[in-house]
Design an enzyme around this catalytic site. Structure first.
Site, PDB file in Angstrom:
ATOM      1  N   LYS A 183      90.319 -16.550 -72.449  1.00  0.00           N
ATOM      2  CA  LYS A 183      91.218 -16.846 -73.665  1.00  0.00           C
ATOM      3  C   LYS A 183      90.477 -16.787 -74.865  1.00  0.00           C
ATOM      4  O   LYS A 183      89.537 -17.528 -75.258  1.00  0.00           O
ATOM      5  CB  LYS A 183      91.694 -18.305 -73.597  1.00  0.00           C
ATOM      6  CG  LYS A 183      92.838 -18.666 -74.253  1.00  0.00           C
ATOM      7  CD  LYS A 183      93.132 -20.142 -74.839  1.00  0.00           C
ATOM      8  CE  LYS A 183      92.126 -20.650 -76.054  1.00  0.00           C
ATOM      9  NZ  LYS A 183      92.493 -19.960 -77.498  1.00  0.00           N
ATOM     10  N   GLU A 258      78.600 -24.473 -75.546  1.00  0.00           N
ATOM     11  CA  GLU A 258      77.811 -23.958 -76.813  1.00  0.00           C
ATOM     12  C   GLU A 258      78.493 -24.497 -78.042  1.00  0.00           C
ATOM     13  O   GLU A 258      79.695 -23.817 -78.429  1.00  0.00           O
ATOM     14  CB  GLU A 258      77.464 -22.272 -76.796  1.00  0.00           C
ATOM     15  CG  GLU A 258      76.462 -21.890 -77.469  1.00  0.00           C
ATOM     16  CD  GLU A 258      76.921 -21.891 -79.028  1.00  0.00           C
ATOM     17  OE1 GLU A 258      76.625 -22.598 -79.699  1.00  0.00           O
ATOM     18  OE2 GLU A 258      77.353 -20.524 -79.362  1.00  0.00           O
ATOM     19  N   CYS A 292      77.036 -19.921 -85.740  1.00  0.00           N
ATOM     20  CA  CYS A 292      76.862 -21.188 -85.220  1.00  0.00           C
ATOM     21  C   CYS A 292      75.538 -21.509 -85.570  1.00  0.00           C
ATOM     22  O   CYS A 292      74.669 -22.503 -85.721  1.00  0.00           O
ATOM     23  CB  CYS A 292      77.090 -21.439 -83.950  1.00  0.00           C
ATOM     24  SG  CYS A 292      76.666 -20.148 -82.648  1.00  0.00           S
ATOM     25  N   GLU A 396      79.118 -29.994 -89.755  1.00  0.00           N
ATOM     26  CA  GLU A 396      79.122 -28.432 -89.827  1.00  0.00           C
ATOM     27  C   GLU A 396      80.144 -27.981 -90.801  1.00  0.00           C
ATOM     28  O   GLU A 396      81.451 -28.211 -90.824  1.00  0.00           O
ATOM     29  CB  GLU A 396      79.295 -27.921 -88.448  1.00  0.00           C
ATOM     30  CG  GLU A 396      79.135 -26.351 -88.305  1.00  0.00           C
ATOM     31  CD  GLU A 396      79.356 -26.000 -86.859  1.00  0.00           C
ATOM     32  OE1 GLU A 396      78.729 -24.938 -86.518  1.00  0.00           O
ATOM     33  OE2 GLU A 396      80.085 -26.366 -86.153  1.00  0.00           O
TER      34      GLU A 396
END
Length: 492
Positions: A183, A258, A292, A396
């Site tokens: 997906k 991750e 990231c 973040e």
């Protein structure tokens, strides 16, 4: 490359799920926007449990034949997929840029070549995995290990590097003999759908690769909670990973997660300043800061701090944000209006807390053509004077924003670099070899680069510590994740 099953509603692109080697239309759709214009250009299937059930059944049916093929036979098909991606590189690069907002030049030089290389790398890597053997002569027996694919792998990939990270999961999964239901992000589904059109030509048997498009709460949730999906590889947010862990727990699934990063750069006074500035601007702002591994906190030794700040801001001002099709653009548009507003909110928060915005958001105006003025653009933004306890330094941001702060000692730099809940990557800048080894060993991160950034050997482990994830992927690590080991003992 033929248009295949491309549908249309007016001028909109309409995607279809790819299940059992066939394109299957969906009744409901999600609107997908062109980030550079703010306009809808694509309709993505809004799949749910029913579509996921069909895809898992197709993958389960294809598993016995696919897993019984030799690694060499599977590798040939992966290499063919790589050939076809390279043959259609320009079309894929333009589609990736339009869907995600990144410059075409970046998609052309990084995203699509790396997607092809992922298939080539794992096609080769799977041929070089060895099992263990332990003779026990005193017991007249021999023990050895065997690694077996598990079945249907559930793969969920994010919107920042759409095809790059999707192929990073599909390639090792099918190379090891699994079948997959993947997906992609509902915001960036086009290149995954385009790749589906290459499957038959590459020789991928029906059901080996299935792509179900849709949102996380519907399609993603159904996939990770499916009883016939024994392992899940996910790249995305920590909050979503917590949900995946909860949904997977009743089935004891294997997980590779991750997650996010709040990555520090530690710059000592003896750093090669010219190379450090050039690389750290790139590591802070590449792909609109939507990687990231991007640098979002820069700690600079106090004696170097004034010069570093001045030169870094000057370099950041030259980092051009513009139309993705413009070859001179370093950055394009952020992924969505909501994400742009979130990133802008962090800059506003920093300002309200007394920080200095040296360039970028609220300081520099972008000169965009009329069709792009409703796009989600934001210039490279440099901030100083933010406390380590601020949300701006702790959370973040995932945008073209970086914060610079001075430090006085090596111990202080290490402590502050480790002072967040994330631990994905870090960079260390110094000419002192002993120092870079010492500091790299003490920083809590899965990857530490010294005097460079994003230099990757795919053989080596990739993944984070703390809230940046669980597990590692890479040559041997991916093979171990996508297989289960068994020990066989023979008495003679």
């Amino acid at each position: 490359m033929s248009e295949g099953s491309k549908g249309s509603k007016g001028s909109l692109l309409v995607l279809e799920n790819f299940i059992g080697g066939k394109f299957i239309s969906c009744q409901n759709h999600i609107e997908s926007f062109d980030p550079s214009t703010g306009e809808i250009y694509c309709l993505v299937p809004d799949s749910g449990p029913q579509e996921v059930d069909v895809a898992v059944a197709a993958a389960k049916e294809a598993f016995p034949d696919w897993s019984s093929r030799s690694p060499e036979a599977r590798a040939q098909i992966l290499n063919k997929l790589a050939d076809l991606l390279e043959k259609n590189l320009e079309e894929f690069a333009k589609a990736e840029s339009r869907d995600q907002g990144k410059p075409v030049s970046l998609a052309r030089s990084l995203d699509i070549p790396r997607s092809a290389y992922n298939f080539r790398f794992f096609a080769s890597s799977v041929l070089h995995q060895l099992n263990d053997c332990s003779p026990m002569d005193h017991l007249s027996s021999l023990s050895y290990t065997q690694r077996c694919p598990l079945g249907v792998a559930g793969l969920i990939s994010p919107w920042n590097l759409p095809l790059y990270l999707l192929t990073w999961k599909i390639a090792p999964a099918i190379a090891a003999g699994n079948t997959v239901v993947a997906k992609p992000s509902e915001m960036t589904s086009v290149t995954a759908w385009m790749m589906c059109k290459l499957m038959e030509e590459a020789g991928v048997p029906p059901g080996v690769v299935n792509i179900v498009f849709g949102s996380g709460p519907r399609a993603g949730d159904a996939l990770v909670g499916h009883p016939d999906v024994p392992l899940v590889s996910f790249t995305g947010s920590t909050a979503t990973a917590q949900r995946i862990t909860e949904r997977s727990a009743p089935y004891c699934k294997k997980l590779s997660l991750e997650l996010g990063g709040k990555n520090p750069a530690v710059v000592f006074a003896d750093a090669d300043l010219e190379r450090c500035i050039e690389t750290t601007v790139r590591s802070s702002f590449s792909n609109q800061g939507e990687i990231c591994l991007c640098t979002s906190r820069i700690y600079v030794e106090r004696s170097l701090y004034p010069e570093f700040l001045q030169r870094f801001v000057a370099a950041a001002k030259k980092w051009k944000t513009g139309v993705p099709s413009d070859p001179s653009s370093n950055n394009g548009a952020l992924i969505s209006k909501e994400h742009l507003e979130k990133v802008q909110g962090f800059v506003s928060l920093a300002k309200s807390e007394g920080a200095v915005i040296h360039c970028g958001e609220g300081v520099d105006q972008l000169d965009l053509p009329e069709p792009n003025r409703s796009g989600y653009f934001m210039p490279a933004t440099v901030i100083s004077g933010v406390s380590d306890g601020s949300r701006v330094m702790q959370e973040e941001i995932f945008g073209p924003v970086t914060c610079i702060s001075p430090f006085d000692s090596e111990e202080e730099a290490i402590s502050r670099a480790n002072g967040v809940r994330y631990g994905l990557s870090a960079t260390v800048w110094s000419r002192d070899v002993e120092k870079v080894h010492r500091v790299a060993q003490k920083i809590q991160a899965g990857l530490v680069w010294t005097n460079c950034w994003l230099v990757r050997d795919l053989n080596l482990p990739f993944g984070g510590m703390k809230n940046s994830g669980v597990g590692r992927e890479g040559g041997k690590d991916s093979y171990h994740f996508f297989t289960e080991v068994k020990t066989i003992t023979i008495k003679h």
